[in-house]
Scaffold this active site. Structure first.
Site, PDB file in Angstrom:
ATOM      1  N   ASN A  22       0.964  -1.363  -0.020  1.00  0.00           N
ATOM      2  CA  ASN A  22       0.061  -0.031  -0.136  1.00  0.00           C
ATOM      3  C   ASN A  22       0.856   1.372  -0.041  1.00  0.00           C
ATOM      4  OD1 ASN A  22       0.454  -0.627   2.792  1.00  0.00           O
ATOM      5  ND2 ASN A  22      -0.540   0.946   3.460  1.00  0.00           N
ATOM      6  N   HIS A  23       2.061   1.218   0.514  1.00  0.00           N
ATOM      7  CA  HIS A  23       2.822   2.216   0.552  1.00  0.00           C
ATOM      8  C   HIS A  23       3.454   2.905  -0.905  1.00  0.00           C
ATOM      9  CE1 HIS A  23       2.782   3.341   5.017  1.00  0.00           C
ATOM     10  NE2 HIS A  23       2.632   2.130   5.004  1.00  0.00           N
ATOM     11  N   HIS A 131       0.277  -8.414   0.174  1.00  0.00           N
ATOM     12  CA  HIS A 131       0.568  -7.438   1.359  1.00  0.00           C
ATOM     13  C   HIS A 131      -0.284  -7.354   2.181  1.00  0.00           C
ATOM     14  CE1 HIS A 131       2.445  -4.011   3.206  1.00  0.00           C
ATOM     15  NE2 HIS A 131       1.435  -3.468   3.288  1.00  0.00           N
TER      16      HIS A 131
END
Length: 304
Positions: A22-23, A131
């Site tokens: 997500n980052h 993730h």
């Protein structure tokens, strides 16, 4: 470093895979809420190094041309000077750092170079890596489609520096996104959606377990749902827990799964060995129960 390890792994007959989370997608989407003033300084330094590298390439007639030249030009055209980036302060200022915007937008040089080559979902043998988490809607859409469309978005697609930023695909946005989902990561195992997990694994040929990150596990790497999900986020970053280094080791395609930590003996957390141990414990408990029942039956007879 990771690319060097990939080459070394390939030379040794193995492989190293890197997944986007997500980052990475947040930065490409223009969400910089976790960026710091120090990161702005790094972006300013990166711009200077990139300009130097481009000048060296321009002076070499035999050097291959940069395939991301258009994106590189957007770096030079960033409106703020290095000093402005270095002096950014406050959340709002960091949100709109033009150097980060140019470098990390879809099709930007950092995005193309370091993010686009990597998948968001990967199955190796009987283990699925992601993730956040894979949900039934992701399976229905197609994991290959998710990876290919994510890569197309990261590479820029029809998006160009002079045009409005292309939004991320729907499966990368929201609480149910493949990089944001937490259905299998609750610290309290009773809150994990094990039924949905079983449905997902049953829909993917050969899949027996899922490895997820994203949600920090205070007790370190652990398993849930009878070993069908392995949660590996130990909060390693100093900004998110500063946890100790741990490694998940999966041997023989899941027959033996252990947690490795410095100064500690390997701890079995899932796999065939653990299942055998659980079966032995259940058998022992059953034998003890049967023994107590026999004693209870014999006691009245002895009293007579």
């Amino acid at each position: 470093m990771l690319e060097r390890l990939q080459r070394q792994a390939a030379a040794a007959g193995g492989a190293l895979y890197v997944l986007n989370g997500n980052h990475e997608t947040m930065n490409v989407a223009g969400n910089y809420r976790y960026a710091t003033a120090g990161a702005d300084l790094e972006m300013a330094a990166w711009k200077r190094w990139r300009q130097l590298g481009q000048r060296l390439k321009d002076s070499c007639s035999s050097c291959p041309q940069d395939t991301a030249s258009a994106a590189a030009a957007s770096i030079d055209a960033a409106s703020a000077a290095d000093t402005a980036a270095a002096s950014s302060s406050g959340r709002g200022a960091r949100q709109f750092n033009p150097l980060r915007e140019a470098a990390l937008r879809p099709g930007g040089p950092i995005t193309r170079r370091f993010f686009a080559p990597h998948p968001v979902v990967l199955q190796v043998g009987s283990t699925l890596f992601v993730h956040g988490g894979v949900l039934p809607s992701h399976v229905e859409y197609g994991l290959d489609n998710i990876n290919s469309e994510t890569r197309e978005w990261l590479m820029g697609g029809a998006d160009r520096p002079s045009q409005k930023r292309a939004p991320p695909p729907k499966f990368l946005r929201g609480a149910d996104a493949v990089v944001w989902a937490r259905e299998y990561s609750a610290r309290d195992e009773s809150r994990c959606d094990c039924d949905t997990l079983q449905q997902v694994l049953g829909s993917l040929p050969g899949a027996k377990r899922m490895v997820v990150g994203h949600t920090i596990q205070d007790r370190g790497i652990n398993s849930a749902c009878d070993g069908r999900v392995l949660r590996v986020d130990v909060g390693l970053s100093k900004g998110c827990g500063n946890g100790d280094v741990q490694v998940l080791e999966i041997q023989q395609d899941g027959q033996h799964i252990v947690r490795l930590a410095e100064g500690q003996a390997p701890q079995v957390i899932s796999g065939l060995h653990q299942q055998q141990q659980q079966q032995q414990q259940q058998q022992q408990q059953q034998q003890q129960l049967e023994g107590k029942q026999q004693q209870a039956m014999l006691q009245p007879m002895q009293e007579k």
